[in-house]
Scaffold this motif. Structure first.
Motif, short mmCIF file in Angstrom:
data_model
loop_
_atom_site.label_atom_id
_atom_site.label_comp_id
_atom_site.label_asym_id
_atom_site.label_seq_id
_atom_site.Cartn_x
_atom_site.Cartn_y
_atom_site.Cartn_z
N ALA A 40 0.66 -1.11 0.07
CA ALA A 40 -0.12 0.16 -0.31
C ALA A 40 1.18 0.87 0.08
CB ALA A 40 -0.92 -0.43 1.22
N PRO A 41 0.59 2.81 -0.64
CA PRO A 41 1.49 3.29 -0.62
C PRO A 41 2.00 4.14 0.70
CG PRO A 41 -1.05 3.89 -1.92
CD PRO A 41 -1.01 2.86 -1.04
N GLY A 42 3.09 4.30 0.65
CA GLY A 42 3.83 4.35 2.35
C GLY A 42 3.77 3.53 3.01
N LYS A 43 3.28 2.27 2.52
CA LYS A 43 4.05 1.46 3.33
C LYS A 43 5.08 -0.38 3.38
CE LYS A 43 -0.22 1.59 6.03
NZ LYS A 43 -2.32 0.69 6.20
N GLU A 44 5.12 -1.37 4.25
CA GLU A 44 6.57 -1.84 3.15
C GLU A 44 5.10 -2.92 2.68
OE1 GLU A 44 10.17 -1.33 6.67
OE2 GLU A 44 8.42 -3.10 6.04
N ARG A 45 5.63 -3.78 1.32
CA ARG A 45 5.09 -5.13 1.33
C ARG A 45 5.31 -5.85 2.07
NH1 ARG A 45 8.04 -7.01 -4.71
NH2 ARG A 45 8.13 -4.90 -4.79
N GLU A 46 3.59 -6.33 2.41
CA GLU A 46 3.40 -7.42 3.13
C GLU A 46 3.07 -8.86 2.36
OE1 GLU A 46 0.54 -6.43 5.64
OE2 GLU A 46 -1.17 -6.05 3.77
N PHE A 47 3.36 -9.59 3.33
CA PHE A 47 2.69 -11.00 2.86
C PHE A 47 1.48 -11.29 2.60
CE2 PHE A 47 2.75 -15.52 2.47
CZ PHE A 47 1.27 -15.89 3.32
N VAL A 48 0.60 -11.92 2.17
CA VAL A 48 -0.70 -11.86 1.93
C VAL A 48 -0.94 -13.36 2.14
CG1 VAL A 48 -2.50 -12.13 0.52
CG2 VAL A 48 -1.31 -10.43 0.25
N ALA A 49 -0.34 -14.30 0.78
CA ALA A 49 -0.54 -15.69 0.60
C ALA A 49 0.18 -16.55 -0.17
CB ALA A 49 -2.00 -16.11 0.09
N THR A 50 0.61 -18.13 0.58
CA THR A 50 1.22 -18.72 -0.09
C THR A 50 0.94 -20.32 0.18
OG1 THR A 50 3.52 -19.63 -0.32
CG2 THR A 50 2.44 -19.01 2.04
N ILE A 51 1.35 -21.07 -1.36
CA ILE A 51 0.96 -21.99 -1.53
C ILE A 51 2.07 -22.61 -2.08
CG2 ILE A 51 0.06 -21.35 -3.94
CD1 ILE A 51 -2.40 -23.69 -3.29
N ASN A 52 2.36 -24.72 -1.05
CA ASN A 52 3.14 -24.94 -1.94
C ASN A 52 3.11 -25.28 -3.16
OD1 ASN A 52 1.31 -27.31 -1.13
ND2 ASN A 52 2.44 -28.14 -0.60
N TRP A 53 3.84 -25.93 -3.17
CA TRP A 53 4.70 -26.81 -4.63
C TRP A 53 3.17 -27.54 -5.54
CZ3 TRP A 53 4.47 -31.64 -7.16
CH2 TRP A 53 4.45 -32.56 -6.54
N SER A 54 2.53 -28.47 -4.47
CA SER A 54 1.59 -28.82 -5.51
C SER A 54 -0.37 -28.20 -4.52
CB SER A 54 1.44 -30.77 -4.81
OG SER A 54 0.99 -30.03 -2.76
N GLY A 55 -0.59 -26.96 -4.10
CA GLY A 55 -1.36 -26.02 -4.11
C GLY A 55 -2.84 -27.19 -3.15
#
Length: 124
Positions: A40-55
């Motif tokens: 977001a503007p003025g903020k650091e990049r933040e983690f939202v979601a991740t998924i492993n190789w197989s899903g």
């Protein structure tokens, strides 16, 4: 040359939904974890979601848990982020990324390749 191309961003009212897509090219990513981050503007990049190789194993930031769903289609080299019940605080540039491994990764430094980002704006 590895490329990640995000799409699906836009302007939506609070409570609405968007589906982001990220198509990878230049190599096969089926053995690697993929993730979504946002800034977001003025903020650091933040983690939202991740998924492993197989899903089979998704993981979410607390701020989006229960509202966002990450999925992947390895046959299409594509990862998705379904965003429901959007809030104004979800407004940000959303980036997809490919990790340097097959497991679960939550920090930006663990990701090797990044897309250019797609803007999501949620109006109140």
């Amino acid at each position: 040359q590895v490329q990640l191309a995000e799409s699906g961003g836009g302007l939506v009212q609070a409570g609405g939904s968007l589906r982001l897509s990220c198509a990878a090219s230049g190599r096969t990513f089926s053995s690697y974890a993929m993730g979504w981050f946002r800034q977001a503007p003025g903020k650091e990049r933040e983690f939202v979601a991740t998924i492993n190789w197989s899903g089979g194993i998704p993981y979410y930031a607390d701020s989006v848990k229960g509202r966002f769903t990450i999925s992947r289609d390895n046959a299409k080299n594509t990862v998705y982020l379904q965003m429901n019940s959007l809030k104004p605080e979800d407004t940000a540039v959303y980036y997809c990324a490919v990790a340097d491994g097959s497991g679960m990764y939550y920090y930006s430094y663990e990701y090797e390749y990044w897309g250019q980002g797609t803007q999501v704006t949620v109006s109140s």
